[in-house]
Motif scaffolding. Structure first.
Motif, mmCIF file in Angstrom:
data_model
loop_
_atom_site.group_PDB
_atom_site.id
_atom_site.type_symbol
_atom_site.label_atom_id
_atom_site.label_comp_id
_atom_site.label_asym_id
_atom_site.label_seq_id
_atom_site.Cartn_x
_atom_site.Cartn_y
_atom_site.Cartn_z
ATOM 1 N N LEU A 41 12.727 30.076 27.126
ATOM 2 C CA LEU A 41 13.268 28.919 26.409
ATOM 3 C C LEU A 41 14.761 28.713 26.648
ATOM 4 O O LEU A 41 15.212 27.589 26.879
ATOM 5 N N LEU A 42 15.554 29.783 26.621
ATOM 6 C CA LEU A 42 17.008 29.645 26.696
ATOM 7 C C LEU A 42 17.648 30.329 27.901
ATOM 8 O O LEU A 42 18.856 30.219 28.095
ATOM 9 N N SER A 43 16.875 31.050 28.699
ATOM 10 C CA SER A 43 17.437 31.781 29.835
ATOM 11 C C SER A 43 17.199 31.009 31.127
ATOM 12 O O SER A 43 16.338 30.132 31.200
ATOM 13 N N ALA A 44 17.984 31.358 32.179
ATOM 14 C CA ALA A 44 17.851 30.652 33.450
ATOM 15 C C ALA A 44 18.393 31.507 34.582
ATOM 16 O O ALA A 44 19.320 32.304 34.398
ATOM 17 N N LEU A 45 17.812 31.316 35.763
ATOM 18 C CA LEU A 45 18.296 31.933 36.995
ATOM 19 C C LEU A 45 18.852 30.833 37.878
ATOM 20 O O LEU A 45 18.173 29.848 38.168
ATOM 21 N N THR A 46 20.111 30.989 38.304
ATOM 22 C CA THR A 46 20.782 29.997 39.147
ATOM 23 C C THR A 46 21.146 30.624 40.479
ATOM 24 O O THR A 46 21.734 31.707 40.522
ATOM 25 N N ALA B 186 24.199 34.416 42.873
ATOM 26 C CA ALA B 186 23.128 34.280 41.890
ATOM 27 C C ALA B 186 23.656 34.632 40.515
ATOM 28 O O ALA B 186 24.557 35.474 40.369
ATOM 29 N N GLU B 187 23.084 33.998 39.501
ATOM 30 C CA GLU B 187 23.444 34.264 38.110
ATOM 31 C C GLU B 187 22.190 34.257 37.253
ATOM 32 O O GLU B 187 21.359 33.349 37.369
ATOM 33 N N PHE B 188 22.067 35.249 36.409
ATOM 34 C CA PHE B 188 21.020 35.236 35.401
ATOM 35 C C PHE B 188 21.678 35.118 34.039
ATOM 36 O O PHE B 188 22.457 35.994 33.627
ATOM 37 N N MET B 189 21.398 34.015 33.361
ATOM 38 C CA MET B 189 21.950 33.761 32.036
ATOM 39 C C MET B 189 20.879 34.047 30.991
ATOM 40 O O MET B 189 19.832 33.385 30.966
ATOM 41 N N PHE B 190 21.132 35.048 30.143
ATOM 42 C CA PHE B 190 20.174 35.460 29.127
ATOM 43 C C PHE B 190 20.488 34.786 27.802
ATOM 44 O O PHE B 190 21.552 34.994 27.207
ATOM 45 N N LEU C 108 24.801 37.847 34.056
ATOM 46 C CA LEU C 108 25.018 38.840 35.105
ATOM 47 C C LEU C 108 25.026 38.112 36.445
ATOM 48 O O LEU C 108 24.161 37.262 36.695
ATOM 49 N N ARG C 109 25.989 38.457 37.313
ATOM 50 C CA ARG C 109 26.192 37.695 38.539
ATOM 51 C C ARG C 109 26.430 38.611 39.730
ATOM 52 O O ARG C 109 26.941 39.720 39.588
ATOM 53 N N ALA C 110 26.108 38.105 40.917
ATOM 54 C CA ALA C 110 26.375 38.817 42.169
ATOM 55 C C ALA C 110 26.443 37.790 43.288
ATOM 56 O O ALA C 110 25.866 36.695 43.188
#
Length: 379
Positions: free
Chosen positions: A263-268, A298-302, A308-310
Motif C-alpha cells: 500500500l505505501l512502499s515502492a521500488l524505484t 535503486a531505492e526501496f521506500m518502506f 534504502l538506496r544503492a
C-alpha cells in the motif's frame, strides 16, 4: 620555500591558463558542480534526470520543479578528498501558480586555510626571512555558483524547465573568473515509466579568468633596477595570464521505473546516460570526441518513512585496475514534511587515493494552509 610557493600558488593557475590558451576549450571548467547535490540522488548513483521532482531539480533537471506542491527548501553538506574540500548547497523552490514554479540555489566548494608564503621570502638574500612564520598569511580557493530556475507544466505528463547560471571562481586575491550559461530540461511522467532529458550548459559556458599581478608582489628593492622585486625576478617563472575559454554542453538522458510494493512502499529504479563532447575520454565508453557516462540506481521506500538506496556513479577504465566501477549507497528518513538523507561513496574510484565522500542533506516542505499550489498543477 621556493618550491612551496611555486606549487601551492601557481600550479593551478598555470594549468588553467595553459589549457585555455592551447585549446580554448576547458575540460574541467565547472568540475566543482559535477559531483552533484542531494544525498538521495547521489546514493542512487546520480541517476536522477527523470526521477527528480522536488527543489533539488534546480540541479538535476529544472523541469522537475513543476512537480512541487508546496514551497520547498534543501541543504546539503559534503566533505570531499578526505575532508580537504568542503561543499555546501542550498536551494528553495516556490510554486507561483497552478502550472509554474521558480527556484533559487547557491553552491560553494572551497579549500580553506591555504598558506601564502610569498612575503616570507627574502628576495635580497635569496632565502627565507629569519622569522618566516610571522609573514605567512592564509587564503581560500573557492568556487561558487548561483542558479535561477523556472519550470512549467505544458501537459499533465509533460514538464519543461530552464536554469540560468552564474559561476564565480577565485583563488584568494591572485586570480578570479566569471562564467555564464543556462540549462534546459524536459520530463515525461507516466504512471510507472519516467523519462527525462537535460542539456547542461546549452549556450556553452564562457569563463573569463583574470590575474591580479599586485597580489604576487615581493618585498624588497632590487639594487640593479631600483624597483621592487618582481615575481619573475625572484622565481624565474612568468605569471600566468588571464584567458576566456569554453565549457561545452553535456547531454543527459534519464529514465526511471516505479513499482508499488503493497500500500505505501515502492521500488524505484533509475538509469541515466551523460554524453560529453569535449574529448575528455575519461570514461570507459567513448566514440571519438564523445564520451558516455552511464549511471544507475535503486531505492526501496518502506511505508513512505525509511529508504534504502544503492547505485553506480561512474564506470572508468584504467591501465592498472581495468574496469573501475564506483558504487554508492545511502539511506533516508522521512518525517512528515522533513526528510534527512545520507549518501556514501568512493569519490575517486579504485584508481584513486582521494578518499571517501560523505553527503548529508535535508529537505523541508512548507506544508501550511494557504501555501499549497492551487489548481491542476497539483501532482
Amino acid at each position: 620555500m621556493q618550491a612551496r610557493v611555486k606549487w601551492m600558488l601557481l600550479l593551478g593557475l598555470a594549468l588553467i591558463s595553459q589549457t585555455a590558451m592551447a585549446q580554448r576549450v576547458a575540460k574541467y571548467g565547472a568540475d566543482f558542480l559535477a559531483g552533484g547535490v542531494d544525498a538521495r540522488a547521489l546514493a542512487m548513483g546520480g541517476a536522477h534526470v527523470a526521477l527528480t521532482q522536488n527543489v533539488n531539480s534546480v540541479y538535476w533537471n529544472p523541469a522537475g520543479l513543476s512537480q512541487t506542491v508546496y514551497p520547498e527548501f534543501a541543504y546539503m553538506h559534503a566533505e570531499r578528498f578526505a575532508g580537504v574540500v568542503s561543499f555546501d548547497y542550498a536551494a528553495v523552490a516556490y510554486p507561483i501558480d497552478a502550472i509554474s514554479t521558480i527556484g533559487l540555489s547557491f553552491f560553494r566548494s572551497g579549500v580553506n586555510d591555504i598558506k601564502n608564503t610569498l612575503n616570507a621570502w627574502d628576495a635580497e638574500r635569496n632565502r627565507p626571512k629569519s622569522n618566516p612564520e610571522s609573514y605567512i598569511e592564509s587564503f581560500s580557493a573557492a568556487d561558487m555558483a548561483f542558479f535561477v530556475s523556472y519550470a512549467r507544466r505544458f501537459h499533465p505528463q509533460l514538464h519543461v524547465g530552464v536554469t540560468g547560471k552564474v559561476i564565480r571562481r577565485a583563488i584568494g586575491d591572485f586570480a578570479d573568473a566569471w562564467g555564464y550559461s543556462f540549462d534546459v530540461g524536459a520530463q515525461w511522467r507516466g504512471r510507472r515509466l519516467l523519462l527525462g532529458v537535460q542539456l547542461q550548459d546549452a549556450s556553452t559556458m564562457l569563463q573569463s579568468w583574470s590575474v591580479n599581478p599586485s597580489a604576487f608582489a615581493i618585498g624588497g628593492t632590487n639594487p640593479d633596477t631600483g624597483q621592487s622585486y618582481t615575481f619573475e625576478e625572484v622565481f624565474a617563472q612568468e605569471l600566468p595570464t588571464g584567458e576566456t575559454f569554453l565549457v561545452l554542453p553535456v547531454l543527459r538522458l534519464g529514465s526511471g521505473l516505479v513499482f508499488p510494493v503493497g500500500l505505501l512502499s515502492a521500488l524505484t529504479l533509475g538509469l541515466d546516460l551523460d554524453m560529453a563532447f569535449d574529448g575528455q575520454q575519461a570514461n570507459a565508453f567513448n566514440a571519438g570526441a564523445i564520451s558516455f557516462h552511464p549511471r544507475a540506481g535503486a531505492e526501496f521506500m518502506f511505508r513512505q518513512v525509511l529508504a534504502l538506496r544503492a547505485g553506480v556513479n561512474r564506470i572508468n577504465s584504467t591501465h592498472l585496475y581495468g574496469l573501475d566501477v564506483v558504487p554508492s549507497v545511502g539511506a533516508g528518513l522521512r518525517l512528515k514534511s522533513l526528510s534527512v538523507d545520507y549518501g556514501f561513496g568512493d569519490f575517486g574510484g579504485l584508481a584513486s587515493e582521494l578518499g571517501y565522500s560523505h553527503r548529508i542533506s535535508v529537505h523541508f516542505s512548507l506544508e501550511r494552509e494557504g501555501m499549497r499550489r492551487s489548481g491542476p498543477g497539483e501532482s
